[in-house]
Design a protein around this motif. Structure first.
Motif, PDB file in Angstrom:
ATOM      1  N   ILE A 183       0.842  -1.204   0.000  1.00  0.00           N
ATOM      2  CA  ILE A 183       0.000   0.000   0.000  1.00  0.00           C
ATOM      3  C   ILE A 183       0.874   1.250   0.000  1.00  0.00           C
ATOM      4  N   ALA A 184       1.921   1.246   0.821  1.00  0.00           N
ATOM      5  CA  ALA A 184       2.814   2.406   0.882  1.00  0.00           C
ATOM      6  C   ALA A 184       3.423   2.702  -0.481  1.00  0.00           C
ATOM      7  N   THR A 185       3.852   1.674  -1.179  1.00  0.00           N
ATOM      8  CA  THR A 185       4.414   1.849  -2.522  1.00  0.00           C
ATOM      9  C   THR A 185       3.340   2.319  -3.493  1.00  0.00           C
ATOM     10  N   ARG A 186       2.170   1.735  -3.383  1.00  0.00           N
ATOM     11  CA  ARG A 186       1.084   2.055  -4.300  1.00  0.00           C
ATOM     12  C   ARG A 186       0.631   3.513  -4.144  1.00  0.00           C
ATOM     13  N   LEU A 187       0.684   4.034  -2.930  1.00  0.00           N
ATOM     14  CA  LEU A 187       0.293   5.430  -2.710  1.00  0.00           C
ATOM     15  C   LEU A 187       1.166   6.392  -3.516  1.00  0.00           C
ATOM     16  N   GLY A 188       2.393   5.995  -3.772  1.00  0.00           N
ATOM     17  CA  GLY A 188       3.297   6.847  -4.532  1.00  0.00           C
ATOM     18  C   GLY A 188       3.120   6.754  -6.027  1.00  0.00           C
ATOM     19  N   THR A 189       2.379   5.756  -6.503  1.00  0.00           N
ATOM     20  CA  THR A 189       2.240   5.551  -7.946  1.00  0.00           C
ATOM     21  C   THR A 189       0.799   5.638  -8.443  1.00  0.00           C
ATOM     22  N   GLU A 190      -0.177   5.551  -7.538  1.00  0.00           N
ATOM     23  CA  GLU A 190      -1.587   5.538  -7.928  1.00  0.00           C
ATOM     24  C   GLU A 190      -2.040   6.937  -8.372  1.00  0.00           C
ATOM     25  N   ALA A 191      -2.555   7.018  -9.604  1.00  0.00           N
ATOM     26  CA  ALA A 191      -2.967   8.308 -10.167  1.00  0.00           C
ATOM     27  C   ALA A 191      -4.352   8.746  -9.723  1.00  0.00           C
ATOM     28  N   ASP A 192      -5.210   7.801  -9.387  1.00  0.00           N
ATOM     29  CA  ASP A 192      -6.600   8.126  -9.076  1.00  0.00           C
ATOM     30  C   ASP A 192      -6.749   8.500  -7.600  1.00  0.00           C
ATOM     31  N   SER A 193      -7.304   9.677  -7.343  1.00  0.00           N
ATOM     32  CA  SER A 193      -7.376  10.176  -5.971  1.00  0.00           C
ATOM     33  C   SER A 193      -8.343   9.364  -5.114  1.00  0.00           C
ATOM     34  N   ARG A 194      -9.459   8.908  -5.682  1.00  0.00           N
ATOM     35  CA  ARG A 194     -10.401   8.133  -4.883  1.00  0.00           C
ATOM     36  C   ARG A 194      -9.796   6.782  -4.496  1.00  0.00           C
ATOM     37  N   THR A 195      -8.992   6.215  -5.361  1.00  0.00           N
ATOM     38  CA  THR A 195      -8.303   4.977  -5.011  1.00  0.00           C
ATOM     39  C   THR A 195      -7.306   5.232  -3.884  1.00  0.00           C
ATOM     40  N   ARG A 196      -6.615   6.377  -3.928  1.00  0.00           N
ATOM     41  CA  ARG A 196      -5.689   6.717  -2.836  1.00  0.00           C
ATOM     42  C   ARG A 196      -6.457   6.912  -1.533  1.00  0.00           C
ATOM     43  N   GLU A 197      -7.646   7.481  -1.602  1.00  0.00           N
ATOM     44  CA  GLU A 197      -8.500   7.568  -0.406  1.00  0.00           C
ATOM     45  C   GLU A 197      -8.710   6.186   0.193  1.00  0.00           C
ATOM     46  N   ASP A 198      -9.093   5.238  -0.649  1.00  0.00           N
ATOM     47  CA  ASP A 198      -9.354   3.882  -0.161  1.00  0.00           C
ATOM     48  C   ASP A 198      -8.097   3.264   0.451  1.00  0.00           C
ATOM     49  N   LEU A 199      -6.950   3.545  -0.152  1.00  0.00           N
ATOM     50  CA  LEU A 199      -5.696   2.978   0.350  1.00  0.00           C
ATOM     51  C   LEU A 199      -5.377   3.496   1.750  1.00  0.00           C
ATOM     52  N   VAL A 200      -5.512   4.809   1.955  1.00  0.00           N
ATOM     53  CA  VAL A 200      -5.162   5.350   3.282  1.00  0.00           C
ATOM     54  C   VAL A 200      -6.216   4.977   4.323  1.00  0.00           C
ATOM     55  N   VAL A 201      -7.487   4.879   3.914  1.00  0.00           N
ATOM     56  CA  VAL A 201      -8.521   4.449   4.853  1.00  0.00           C
ATOM     57  C   VAL A 201      -8.226   3.040   5.360  1.00  0.00           C
ATOM     58  N   ALA A 202      -7.746   2.170   4.482  1.00  0.00           N
ATOM     59  CA  ALA A 202      -7.461   0.787   4.866  1.00  0.00           C
ATOM     60  C   ALA A 202      -6.366   0.695   5.927  1.00  0.00           C
ATOM     61  N   LEU A 203      -5.502   1.704   5.994  1.00  0.00           N
ATOM     62  CA  LEU A 203      -4.414   1.685   6.968  1.00  0.00           C
ATOM     63  C   LEU A 203      -4.834   2.211   8.337  1.00  0.00           C
ATOM     64  N   GLY A 204      -6.031   2.719   8.462  1.00  0.00           N
ATOM     65  CA  GLY A 204      -6.493   3.276   9.731  1.00  0.00           C
ATOM     66  C   GLY A 204      -6.984   2.196  10.679  1.00  0.00           C
ATOM     67  N   ARG A 205      -6.056   1.397  11.224  1.00  0.00           N
ATOM     68  CA  ARG A 205      -6.408   0.268  12.080  1.00  0.00           C
ATOM     69  C   ARG A 205      -5.633   0.340  13.387  1.00  0.00           C
ATOM     70  N   LYS A 206      -6.292  -0.022  14.435  1.00  0.00           N
ATOM     71  CA  LYS A 206      -5.698   0.044  15.772  1.00  0.00           C
ATOM     72  C   LYS A 206      -4.397  -0.758  15.837  1.00  0.00           C
ATOM     73  N   GLY A 207      -3.340  -0.086  16.347  1.00  0.00           N
ATOM     74  CA  GLY A 207      -2.068  -0.747  16.562  1.00  0.00           C
ATOM     75  C   GLY A 207      -1.204  -0.922  15.338  1.00  0.00           C
ATOM     76  N   LEU A 208      -1.617  -0.410  14.185  1.00  0.00           N
ATOM     77  CA  LEU A 208      -0.872  -0.655  12.941  1.00  0.00           C
ATOM     78  C   LEU A 208       0.277   0.359  12.817  1.00  0.00           C
ATOM     79  N   LYS A 209       1.298   0.158  13.607  1.00  0.00           N
ATOM     80  CA  LYS A 209       2.430   1.089  13.676  1.00  0.00           C
ATOM     81  C   LYS A 209       3.173   1.174  12.355  1.00  0.00           C
ATOM     82  N   SER A 210       3.260   0.065  11.634  1.00  0.00           N
ATOM     83  CA  SER A 210       3.998   0.055  10.374  1.00  0.00           C
ATOM     84  C   SER A 210       3.359   0.937   9.303  1.00  0.00           C
ATOM     85  N   ALA A 211       2.098   1.340   9.511  1.00  0.00           N
ATOM     86  CA  ALA A 211       1.403   2.174   8.524  1.00  0.00           C
ATOM     87  C   ALA A 211       1.713   3.654   8.687  1.00  0.00           C
TER      88      ALA A 211
END
Length: 500
Positions: free
Chosen positions: A84-112
């Motif tokens: 996901i971190a790599t994809r955020l740097g290459t994904e052209a579509d903003s709504r897809t980037r929204e979905d990517l960052v929303v998916a990382l919003g999880r309790k305890g996910l320090k690596s995100a």
């Protein structure tokens, strides 16, 4: 599905991605792998979004910590977080980037955190908003500094999202930063900051000023303990399916857009549910914060400043519900490209049978009693056309309506950033006896209430000799058709359980 995923038509590849998610959800690793490939390489953003959703469905639930002293296992695999971190740097579509960052919003996910902090500088404002809220949802102490650094940002949307994120951390280190925004120029930000502080302090009597809250914190910082909701209580029992209206809506900020067609406030009044009204062009000053539920009555017209504030509200975690024309005048304005009004040759005036079609969706639980044939009253209805079928779940449809008018979708929902949007084609108020015809005797009304409105045999036995059954208007004041409202309540319950 491999062949379908290579089809020339976008809709076929998107449908394949959706189907892969259902297989992945059942534990099929090969489907997850193919979905991940589509999410990275397909040429169309619609397919990439659907494929990424499929990937998430294939992620197994994390194992519980063996003891309280052990660290909680991360809620996404490390290789997927890195992808996901790599994809955020290459994904052209903003709504897809929204979905990517929303998916990382999880309790305890320090690596995100590194990827999410980087997304605070994304060129799209809504990606920045979603990233700030996701940082907070990690519930980590390390989430506080990057949000605090942007708490004074000139863009009110990011500033407000950082407030929401700081509140979501449930860390004592966030309190001083929240206090700074108690008198923010944007009313929604100030209300959001105060809402978190009242939760942390368990006080509602402190003045809405920086000075008052600073004095409280100076006095109580050492003795205050802040515990996140997952740890603090068994929310599953507090907001269980048998819970009454007062329990579900108690203390919740319910904001209703007063409009020309529907009047859900009348239903809320009958049920004793506290709410407040707003109007077009006043949503900004009436401070709709993401912890609230916003209901757009039909016809749902809003002004340009309202659109931006509701778009922020939803992406930062708010729940938006609309009736009838609100799909056009509110929902499509706030989060376009997902649902729209299905154009018919004439005005849709009808009373049609409705049927649940969401399978085992938790949002349908207890909406329709067994043996009940619900009827939906369509009063110039804007029937729902699904534009993005991989994002949308249709919950209620009507073959009868589809045959007569060309479209049968009656209620549908979709995720939008950290929030949720639900639309229903009928009016919350104009249901049940309000549109029933041909009911001449009390027994006719009683049969109608049982067969079509879900009146229980117990309540019928209690009321069958009551005088209000003598007329439909009196019966309508006492017996409500709450099928649509139960649908809304399931979403509200889900919000308070902390789900998405």
């Amino acid at each position: 599905l491999t062949r379908a995923s290579e089809h020339a038509e976008v809709r076929v590849r998107a449908a394949a991605a959706y189907a892969l998610g259902r297989l992945a959800e059942g534990g099929d690793g090969e489907s997850s792998a193919l979905a991940l490939e589509l999410a990275a390489k397909d040429s169309d953003a619609r397919v990439r979004r659907a494929a990424f959703a499929a990937v998430l469905l294939g992620v197994p639930a994390p194992a519980a910590a063996k003891s309280e002293d052990d660290a909680q296992p991360e809620t996404l695999p490390a290789d997927l977080v890195a992808w996901i971190a790599t994809r955020l740097g290459t994904e052209a579509d903003s709504r897809t980037r929204e979905d990517l960052v929303v998916a990382l919003g999880r309790k305890g996910l320090k690596s995100a955190l590194p990827a999410l902090v980087g997304a605070l500088a994304d060129k799209d404002p809504w990606v920045r908003v979603c990233a700030a809220v996701s940082i907070g949802k990690t519930r980590l102490e390390e989430a506080v500094p990057p949000l605090a650094q942007r708490i004074d940002d000139s863009d009110w949307k990011l500033r407000g999202a950082c407030v929401v994120g700081l509140g979501q951390t449930y860390q004592k280190a966030a309190v001083a930063h929240l206090i700074k925004r108690v008198e923010d120029d944007e009313p929604a930000i100030a209300r959001a900051a105060i809402g978190f502080l009242e939760t942390f302090s368990r006080r509602t009597d402190i003045a809405a000023t920086v000075a008052a809250w600073s004095a409280w914190w100076a006095d109580k910082e050492k003795s205050t303990t802040i515990v996140d909701p997952e740890t603090a209580e068994d929310r599953a029992s507090k907001y269980g399916y048998s819970t009454n209206w007062e329990q579900i809506y108690g203390g919740l900020d319910v904001v209703v857009l007063d409009s020309r067609g529907d009047h859900i406030q009348k239903v809320l009044q009958k049920l004793g549910i506290e709410h407040r009204l707003t109007q077009a062009a006043k949503i900004t000053e009436d401070a709709v914060r993401p912890a609230a539920v916003f209901v757009a009555n039909c016809t749902g017209e809003i002004e340009k400043p309202d659109v931006e504030h509701l778009a922020w509200f939803v992406r930062a975690g708010g729940y938006l519900f609309g009736s009838c024309w609100a799909v056009t005048h509110t929902i499509e304005e706030v989060y376009p490209g997902v649902l729209r009004h299905y154009e018919t040759t004439g005005e849709v005036i009808d009373l049609v049978g409705a049927a649940p079609c969401g399978g085992a969706s938790p949002f349908l639980e207890n909406v329709f009693e067994e043996g009940v044939e619900p009827l939906y009253s369509l009063l110039g209805a804007h029937l729902i056309e699904v534009v993005d079928p991989e994002r949308v779940e249709v919950l209620i449809d009507s073959p009868e309506c589809a045959e007569e008018w060309g479209e049968g979708n009656l209620a549908a929902w979709f995720p939008a950033g950290h929030g949720v949007v639900l639309d229903s084609v009928n009016h919350f108020e104009e249901q049940g006896f309000a549109t029933a015809e041909g009911l001449k005797k009390p027994v006719d009304r009683q049969a109608y209430a049982v067969d079509h409105m879900g009146l229980s045999w117990e309540k019928l036995r209690e009321s069958r000799d009551a005088s209000f059954w003598d007329s439909s208007s009196k019966a309508g004041a006492e017996i409500l058709d709450l099928s649509v409202f139960r649908l809304v309540t399931n979403f509200v319950r889900h919000k308070r359980l902390g789900g998405h």
